[in-house]
Design a protein around this motif. Sequence first.
Motif, PDB file in Angstrom:
ATOM      1  N   VAL A  92       0.837  -1.205   0.000  1.00 10.13           N
ATOM      2  CA  VAL A  92       0.000   0.000   0.000  1.00 10.13           C
ATOM      3  C   VAL A  92       0.870   1.252   0.000  1.00 10.13           C
ATOM      4  N   GLU A  93       1.926   1.264   0.812  1.00 14.01           N
ATOM      5  CA  GLU A  93       2.804   2.438   0.860  1.00 14.01           C
ATOM      6  C   GLU A  93       3.473   2.678  -0.493  1.00 14.01           C
ATOM      7  N   GLY A  94       3.779   1.594  -1.209  1.00 14.60           N
ATOM      8  CA  GLY A  94       4.372   1.740  -2.538  1.00 14.60           C
ATOM      9  C   GLY A  94       3.422   2.394  -3.523  1.00 14.60           C
ATOM     10  N   VAL A  95       2.148   2.018  -3.469  1.00 15.36           N
ATOM     11  CA  VAL A  95       1.151   2.647  -4.344  1.00 15.36           C
ATOM     12  C   VAL A  95       1.019   4.127  -3.975  1.00 15.36           C
ATOM     13  N   LEU A  96       0.961   4.423  -2.687  1.00 12.95           N
ATOM     14  CA  LEU A  96       0.844   5.821  -2.255  1.00 12.95           C
ATOM     15  C   LEU A  96       2.044   6.650  -2.711  1.00 12.95           C
ATOM     16  N   LEU A  97       3.227   6.060  -2.690  1.00 11.33           N
ATOM     17  CA  LEU A  97       4.423   6.768  -3.157  1.00 11.33           C
ATOM     18  C   LEU A  97       4.290   7.106  -4.638  1.00 11.33           C
ATOM     19  N   ASP A  98       3.770   6.167  -5.431  1.00 14.10           N
ATOM     20  CA  ASP A  98       3.584   6.440  -6.854  1.00 14.10           C
ATOM     21  C   ASP A  98       2.472   7.453  -7.104  1.00 14.10           C
ATOM     22  N   ARG A 146      -8.029 -16.912   4.899  1.00 10.28           N
ATOM     23  CA  ARG A 146      -8.308 -18.292   5.304  1.00 10.28           C
ATOM     24  C   ARG A 146      -9.254 -18.921   4.302  1.00 10.28           C
ATOM     25  N   GLY A 147      -9.023 -20.189   3.976  1.00  9.39           N
ATOM     26  CA  GLY A 147      -9.866 -20.884   3.022  1.00  9.39           C
ATOM     27  C   GLY A 147      -9.440 -20.684   1.575  1.00  9.39           C
ATOM     28  N   SER A 148      -8.342 -19.954   1.355  1.00 14.23           N
ATOM     29  CA  SER A 148      -7.839 -19.765  -0.005  1.00 14.23           C
ATOM     30  C   SER A 148      -6.428 -20.335  -0.099  1.00 14.23           C
ATOM     31  N   PHE A 149      -6.021 -20.673  -1.309  1.00 17.67           N
ATOM     32  CA  PHE A 149      -4.676 -21.214  -1.534  1.00 17.67           C
ATOM     33  C   PHE A 149      -4.413 -21.216  -3.029  1.00 17.67           C
ATOM     34  N   GLY A 150      -3.158 -21.419  -3.404  1.00 15.94           N
ATOM     35  CA  GLY A 150      -2.799 -21.544  -4.815  1.00 15.94           C
ATOM     36  C   GLY A 150      -2.709 -20.241  -5.578  1.00 15.94           C
ATOM     37  N   HIS A 151      -2.656 -19.127  -4.869  1.00 16.68           N
ATOM     38  CA  HIS A 151      -2.518 -17.830  -5.550  1.00 16.68           C
ATOM     39  C   HIS A 151      -1.104 -17.679  -6.105  1.00 16.68           C
ATOM     40  N   PRO A 152      -0.946 -16.934  -7.210  1.00 18.53           N
ATOM     41  CA  PRO A 152       0.403 -16.587  -7.650  1.00 18.53           C
ATOM     42  C   PRO A 152       1.101 -15.711  -6.600  1.00 18.53           C
ATOM     43  N   VAL A 153       2.409 -15.865  -6.492  1.00 14.73           N
ATOM     44  CA  VAL A 153       3.213 -14.995  -5.636  1.00 14.73           C
ATOM     45  C   VAL A 153       3.556 -13.755  -6.456  1.00 14.73           C
ATOM     46  N   LEU A 154       3.357 -12.588  -5.851  1.00  9.46           N
ATOM     47  CA  LEU A 154       3.585 -11.317  -6.529  1.00  9.46           C
ATOM     48  C   LEU A 154       4.829 -10.634  -5.983  1.00  9.46           C
ATOM     49  N   SER A 155       5.602 -10.058  -6.881  1.00  8.93           N
ATOM     50  CA  SER A 155       6.732  -9.219  -6.500  1.00  8.93           C
ATOM     51  C   SER A 155       6.257  -7.775  -6.564  1.00  8.93           C
ATOM     52  N   MET A 156       6.336  -7.087  -5.422  1.00  9.18           N
ATOM     53  CA  MET A 156       5.743  -5.759  -5.278  1.00  9.18           C
ATOM     54  C   MET A 156       6.838  -4.694  -5.160  1.00  9.18           C
ATOM     55  N   TRP A 157       6.848  -3.766  -6.103  1.00  8.68           N
ATOM     56  CA  TRP A 157       7.755  -2.622  -5.990  1.00  8.68           C
ATOM     57  C   TRP A 157       6.980  -1.406  -6.469  1.00  8.68           C
ATOM     58  N   GLN A 158       6.357  -0.715  -5.512  1.00  2.76           N
ATOM     59  CA  GLN A 158       5.426   0.364  -5.817  1.00  2.76           C
ATOM     60  C   GLN A 158       4.336  -0.184  -6.737  1.00  2.76           C
ATOM     61  N   THR A 159       4.079   0.466  -7.896  1.00  3.65           N
ATOM     62  CA  THR A 159       3.065  -0.087  -8.789  1.00  3.65           C
ATOM     63  C   THR A 159       3.693  -0.942  -9.886  1.00  3.65           C
ATOM     64  N   ASP A 160       4.968  -1.234  -9.759  1.00  2.00           N
ATOM     65  CA  ASP A 160       5.643  -2.190 -10.642  1.00  2.00           C
ATOM     66  C   ASP A 160       5.480  -3.564  -9.999  1.00  2.00           C
ATOM     67  N   ILE A 161       4.458  -4.278 -10.420  1.00  2.00           N
ATOM     68  CA  ILE A 161       4.103  -5.560  -9.801  1.00  2.00           C
ATOM     69  C   ILE A 161       4.176  -6.638 -10.871  1.00  2.00           C
TER      70      ILE A 161
END
Length: 200
Positions: A92-98, A146-161
């Motif tokens: 969230v802080e990364g989005v706010l920075l952008d 809870r109750g969820s699984f199998g999501h992709p792992v995201l690399s977060m760098w501001q809005t460069d995701i």
Amino acid sequence: MITNEGVPLGAEAAHRLAQTGLYEFEPGLSDAEFERIEREYGFEFADDHRAFLAAGLPVNVPPEDGQTWSRPWPEWRGGDLDSLRRQLAWPVEGVLLDVECNGFWYEGWDERPADGTAALDVARHHLAEVPVLVPVYAHRYLPAGRGSFGHPVLSMWQTDIIYYGLDLVDYIHQEFDEVRGEVDERWNPRGTVPFWRDLL
């Protein structure tokens, strides 16, 4: 209690990480520790992430020169509370920075206020409603839930995701098993989390 489907995925990811020999492990988090963490920080781990941490906690090693994160593995047991809060707030802080510095504005937020402070306030209000992302390692994140699984792992760098793994097991492979290179067309992750998937 976590769903049966998420357990094998998390356990397999932990097993694969252990096989790399890169890290030592502390005993996994107990149910009581999960309960304390989730109460303290106001989210619930996804089932595979929870099973991963229940299998064993990777221990941070001294950082290499130039490494962005001195403690990339979140220290859920006995770690510095402010450091954990900063890691949880990172997306969230990364989005706010952008929003503040780079003119970013999400199309679903209506018109951007002309005043910079007002724009930040509106963005902060909207971001309080987006799904929580939970750190896996440094700036790699999985959605809470809870109750969820199998999501992709995201690399977060501001809005460069970007995607960094089809799921937790693939992420461990991509991050720790080999040098990350070109991927073939069969490697086709799909965003699962509202708002964040729109930034991919």
